[in-house]
Design an enzyme around this catalytic site. Structure first.
Site, PDB file in Angstrom:
ATOM      1  N   LYS A  74     -14.313   9.795 -19.882  1.00 37.44           N
ATOM      2  CA  LYS A  74     -14.991   8.951 -18.996  1.00 37.44           C
ATOM      3  C   LYS A  74     -16.694   8.990 -19.557  1.00 37.44           C
ATOM      4  O   LYS A  74     -17.135  10.386 -19.893  1.00 37.44           O
ATOM      5  CB  LYS A  74     -14.637   9.439 -17.742  1.00 37.44           C
ATOM      6  N   SER A 149     -13.944   4.917  -9.548  1.00 40.47           N
ATOM      7  CA  SER A 149     -14.903   4.566 -10.866  1.00 40.47           C
ATOM      8  C   SER A 149     -14.312   4.948 -11.991  1.00 40.47           C
ATOM      9  O   SER A 149     -14.944   4.369 -13.199  1.00 40.47           O
ATOM     10  CB  SER A 149     -16.040   5.788 -10.461  1.00 40.47           C
ATOM     11  N   SER A 173     -11.834   8.797  -7.245  1.00 40.81           N
ATOM     12  CA  SER A 173     -12.416   8.023  -8.613  1.00 40.81           C
ATOM     13  C   SER A 173     -11.232   8.185  -9.722  1.00 40.81           C
ATOM     14  O   SER A 173     -11.269   7.381 -10.627  1.00 40.81           O
ATOM     15  CB  SER A 173     -13.720   8.392  -9.101  1.00 40.81           C
TER      16      SER A 173
END
Lengths: 473, 485
Positions: A74, A149, A173
């Site tokens: 990420k 996210s 997330s």
């Protein structure tokens, strides 16, 4: 191509495949799924040359224990000499100067990082619509969001462009996008994994998490990610169990609680409730005790979460000022405009909203009314949750109130409804408890449904074993 | 301004003193804490506040803060949390300073001071807390851009905050002198105000004598010597009195001191109060100070100047002046203490340290730790004088410098070799006296006629001829006998 690392390892042992071929396969898949916008950067050449090296090591019998595993990171996890910008304009051009120690341990075991994946800006969001690089599309239905996210992470795994993705979870997330894309999303106990090298959103909540196709891979990867680290003063010093070897199906009777209210409320999608009920019946049929529990504090979790995380975020994001790195406004004429314009132009609207909210709750006149009170409520929620868990092995809820929603459904007008989507995932985060989301079926539109299982502190091993069992049938 | 006007007012001052800790590395990262390195060379990714970095507390900085607290009679906080103080400035990389807000590591306490004019007072402390320094912004003459040097960012500090107990500018001088002496004794800070490792801000107000209410205070900064602190307070006091006398009111503001013109000038008004949004630092676990830890730190503490002062005056019976000079620097005090372990002649020891030894060190700008003679060797000198083997004058002027050059011998052997041992044998002294009296026959007559003052002349001549070796007591007696015979 491969649905687990176990298969890859076997194929490599039998010399049915080379690591380079695995990487080539994933690179093709990345190319094919480009429209999903999961990747911010693909390390094609680097991954191929590293594959060559690892193939040579395999031939020489000197390869690391994760040889052949291909992962994504990420855009909030530091990887030395690679760009890093939290999907934000404000970190334009920034290159990480060190690797997160957790990721480094995986690299030392010969993992290959194939790319840096999209996410909500500074990990703030639940739909991946807040990225400066555009929305990520759900591979199950590209008109829908992948969750957030860690949306890019979830899609990179679900669309079979890599085996594992390292995400981060502050209030759901990792778990929520895993639920939206039909994969496993795991958030360990707070402090189980070093936060060094993870861009901070809300420091007392943040943890690196794993997105994978199955529990076995999750458990294996956790053995590398977890553990002490001299750079994080808050990381747990507890030894790391060999999770992947502790996945036997529980033979004794387990006591599992579900929150009654959650499985009764209209706010949770009907098919999700039904899927959870089916699982409950299965657990009961296998001889486990499944009981309803009351947790009346549930409704306070969300406001508490948003007050505390925005407060922390408002100070964590103060460092992005254009002075030392990243974006600096060309319109600055003095110190004050350097700050104001850089930050106004560099941050997206959701990040600005949270910084302002956090600044507000920390301001002298409102500090006690909001921040101090929220800290107290957090303590009460945690104490109550621990009491509840004392009497249980696991607590189960759906991961999300709905399955993946359409892109653009939420906007400035109804942002609070979007915040509400976090309601089921924020409680384990407020308490710092380990929690996992596993796929347990599909709704009428064939969209995946996730079950969230929460365990006591540092009971990752039994949680993973239970999750593996719960995913069967 | 008329003195009688000034005397209507009472000065009220509180000080905030920042001391940079002499740790090897920074407060929350591992790069070197050193003064004077090339700009931006001691800057790790942590100091630069790169995304993903975290602080890690330097335990040495905690130990130093505890030492200062113990030295100042503070109570030490058991459960310490760090806080973030949020504000934006280019020399503050994280956009917040790690400090302590609600749980200062030291609370209360006091420092006893004595001013140059002899006034004694007790200055109470409000607190001492730990924090990190910011970097330096350099505004170069004629340049529009500001340069930032982050070497200093993250250097550990303690901030010592007093109660508003200071009533005279010279008390501020005495207080800072004592703080500097303490940090140097404890070896936690070099106490150098010119280089900024010790910094002081003063909150200054005045009120009519007898008034219970405090006047509106003004913060004065930029005083880079202890003398300047005293001067700035004096200056600011007069400025405020003048305004009040003219019927004006004092503005709550921050002023800078300009030492060249001995004036303060306004930097910014404080009407809009800064909101620092203090916030508990989630990246650092709390520091727990246990009783056991306190015992360990106490055991490491050197003797403190006021303890030594009391020992030197009461136990050793030295004058306060001597005790003050001897305790000014720890190394000197400890050297003196070593001598006193080997001799009871404390006053002689004090005279040696304050006299010949200090002069020697001053002349060569040398530290006592580089001084070639051991305390036991000073005791040898003291004993030679005590036993009448050599006079103090000869010993300090001739034997002492020679001893420094040849520290590997004994004082006695060297004195013998240099032929400096006093002789009290009359068969040696008598011929010398006879010769002198023969040479000064006229003066002898005068003496016999009653000019007894001439004894000094004869004595001087005898000592000169005897090359300092003649025991003066014996010689005086003999001369008198021979003249009176």
């Amino acid at each position: 191509m491969y649905s687990s690392y176990q298969e890859i390892r076997k194929a490599l042992q039998k010399k049915e495949v080379r690591v380079k071929e695995i990487v080539e396969y994933y690179l093709r898949k990345i190319e094919e799924t480009k429209h999903l916008n999961a990747y911010l950067e693909v390390y094609a050449e680097e991954a191929l040359s590293r594959a060559d090296e690892i193939d040579k090591k395999l031939q020489a019998g000197k390869a690391g224990n994760l040889a052949g595993m291909v992962i994504t990171h990420k855009d909030v996890i530091c990887y030395e000499n690679h760009r890093l910008q939290a999907s934000s304009k404000i970190l334009d051009g920034f290159v990480a100067q060190f690797t997160a120690p957790s990721l480094q341990r995986m690299l030392d075991a010969d993992v290959i990082v194939i790319g840096r994946v999209n996410c909500d800006e500074f990990a703030m969001g639940g739909s991946n619509e807040n990225s400066a690089f555009g929305v990520v599309r759900n591979n199950i239905d590209p008109t829908r969001v992948p969750g957030g996210s860690s949306g890019g992470s979830a899609v990179s795994v679900s669309a079979d462009t890599c085996l594992i993705s390292l995400g981060s979870d502050t209030g759901g997330s990792v778990r929520q996008p895993a639920a939206f894309t039909g994969i496993v999303g795991f958030k360990p106990t707070y402090s189980r994994i070093s936060r060094y090298g993870l861009i901070a959103y809300a420091s007392s909540f943040d943890t690196i998490g794993v997105l994978a196709k199955n529990v076995e891979d999750t458990a294996l990867v956790m053995e590398y990610l977890a553990g002490k680290d001299e750079y994080d003063a808050t990381v747990s010093q507890k030894p790391v169990p060999p999770y992947s070897q502790l996945l036997e199906i529980p033979t004794h009777q387990l006591k599992i609680g579900y929150i009654k209210e959650v499985l009764e409320t209209e706010a949770v999608q009907k098919e999700i409730k039904e899927a959870v009920w089916r699982k409950i019946e299965q657990f009961r049929a296998d001889g486990h005790e499944v009981i309803p529990v009351d947790f009346p504090l549930y409704e306070y979790a969300l406001p508490t979460y948003y007050i505390l995380t925005t407060a922390e975020a408002s100070t964590n994001l103060s460092r992005y000022d254009g002075v030392r790195y990243g974006y600096r406004s060309p319109n600055a004429v003095d110190v004050e405009t350097l700050y104001k314009r850089t930050r106004s132009e560099g941050f997206g609207p959701e990040v600005k909203r949270r910084i302002m909210l956090g600044t507000f709750v920390l301001s002298a006149s409102y500090y006690d009314a909001y921040f101090t009170k929220a800290q107290k409520v957090r303590r009460i929620i945690r104490d109550e949750m621990l009491k509840l868990l004392n009497n249980l092995d696991f607590l189960i809820t759906p991961t999300t109130p709905t399955t993946a929603f359409e892109i653009g459904k939420y906007n400035e007008e109804n942002v609070l409804e979007l915040y509400y989507a976090d309601i089921l995932t924020v409680t384990p985060s407020l308490c710092g408890l380990p929690a996992i989301s596993i796929p347990i079926g599909l709704d009428e539109k064939n969209l995946p449904i996730g079950l969230q299982v929460t365990a006591k502190y540092f009971e990752e091993a039994s949680l993973l074993a239970f999750a593996k069992y719960a995913m069967q049938n | 301004m008329d003195k009688s006007v000034i005397e209507k007012y009472e000065l009220v001052v509180g000080l905030e003193v920042h001391a940079q800790m002499l740790t090897k590395s920074k407060a929350f990262s591992s790069e070197a804490n050193e003064y004077g390195a090339l700009p931006n060379t001691n800057v790790s990714v942590i100091t630069l506040a790169h995304p993903g970095t975290l602080p890690k507390a330097n335990r040495k900085a905690v130990e130093y803060a505890v030492k200062m607290g113990l030295a100042c009679n503070c109570s030490i906080t058991e459960y310490n949390i760090y806080d973030r103080k949020n504000y934006f400035y280019p020399d503050l990389p994280k956009g917040y300073q790690i400090t302590q807000d609600k749980t200062p590591i030291c609370r209360g306490g006091y420092i006893d001071i004595k001013t140059k004019s002899g006034r004694r007072s007790r200055i109470r402390l409000n607190r001492i807390h730990m924090e990190e320094d910011a970097g330096k912004s350099l505004h170069l003459e004629g340049e529009t851009e500001t340069l930032v040097d982050l070497n200093r960012a993250g250097v550990p500090l303690i901030e010592i905050v007093t109660e508003p107990d200071i009533r005279y500018p010279e008390e501020a001088y005495a207080f800072l002198t004592e703080i500097r002496r303490l940090v140097r004794y404890l070896e936690i800070c070099d106490g150098n105000m010119e280089e900024g490792s010790l910094r002081c801000d003063a909150n200054i107000s005045v009120r009519l004598k007898g008034s219970k209410e405090l006047g509106r205070k003004v913060e004065v900064k930029n005083m880079n010597s202890i003398t300047n602190v005293q001067r700035a307070i004096e200056r600011e006091m007069l400025r405020q009195i003048e305004i009040i006398e003219k019927g004006g009111t004092i503005a709550s503001e921050t002023r800078m001191y300009d030492a060249v013109n001995n004036q303060t000038y306004s930097l910014r008004t404080k009407e809009a109060l800064n909101d620092y949004r203090y916030f508990p630092e989630p990246d650092l676990p709390p520091i727990i100070i246990t009783e056991e830890y306190l015992r360990e730190v106490r055991a490491m503490m050197p003797p403190l100047p006021n303890e030594l002062f009391i020992k030197f005056t009461s136990e050793f019976g030295l004058p306060e002046y001597d005790a003050g000079v001897l305790t000014d620097k720890k190394e000197i005090a400890l050297y003196f203490l070593e001598i006193c372990k080997l001799t009871q002649n404390y006053k002689a020891a004090s005279n040696w340290v304050m006299g010949p030894i200090k002069s020697y060190l001053n002349e060569l700008t040398m530290e006592i730790k580089e001084f070639p003679l051991k305390p036991s060797q000073i005791v040898e000198l003291i004993e030679l004088v005590e036993q009448g083997k050599i006079s103090f004058a000869i010993c300090s002027q001739r034997l002492f410098p020679a001893f420094i050059e040849n520290p590997n011998t004994t004082a006695l052997a060297l004195a013998e070799k240099m032929n400096l041992i006093q002789v009290s044998d009359t068969s040696f002294i008598k011929p010398i006296i006879e010769e002198v009296l023969a040479n000064w026959a006229e003066k002898v007559e005068a003496y016999k006629k009653g000019n007894k003052n001439l004894l000094g002349l004869f004595m001087g001549e005898v000592m000169k001829k005897g090359k300092g070796k003649v025991d003066p007591k014996v010689a005086t007696k003999l001369i008198q006998e021979m003249l009176d015979a």
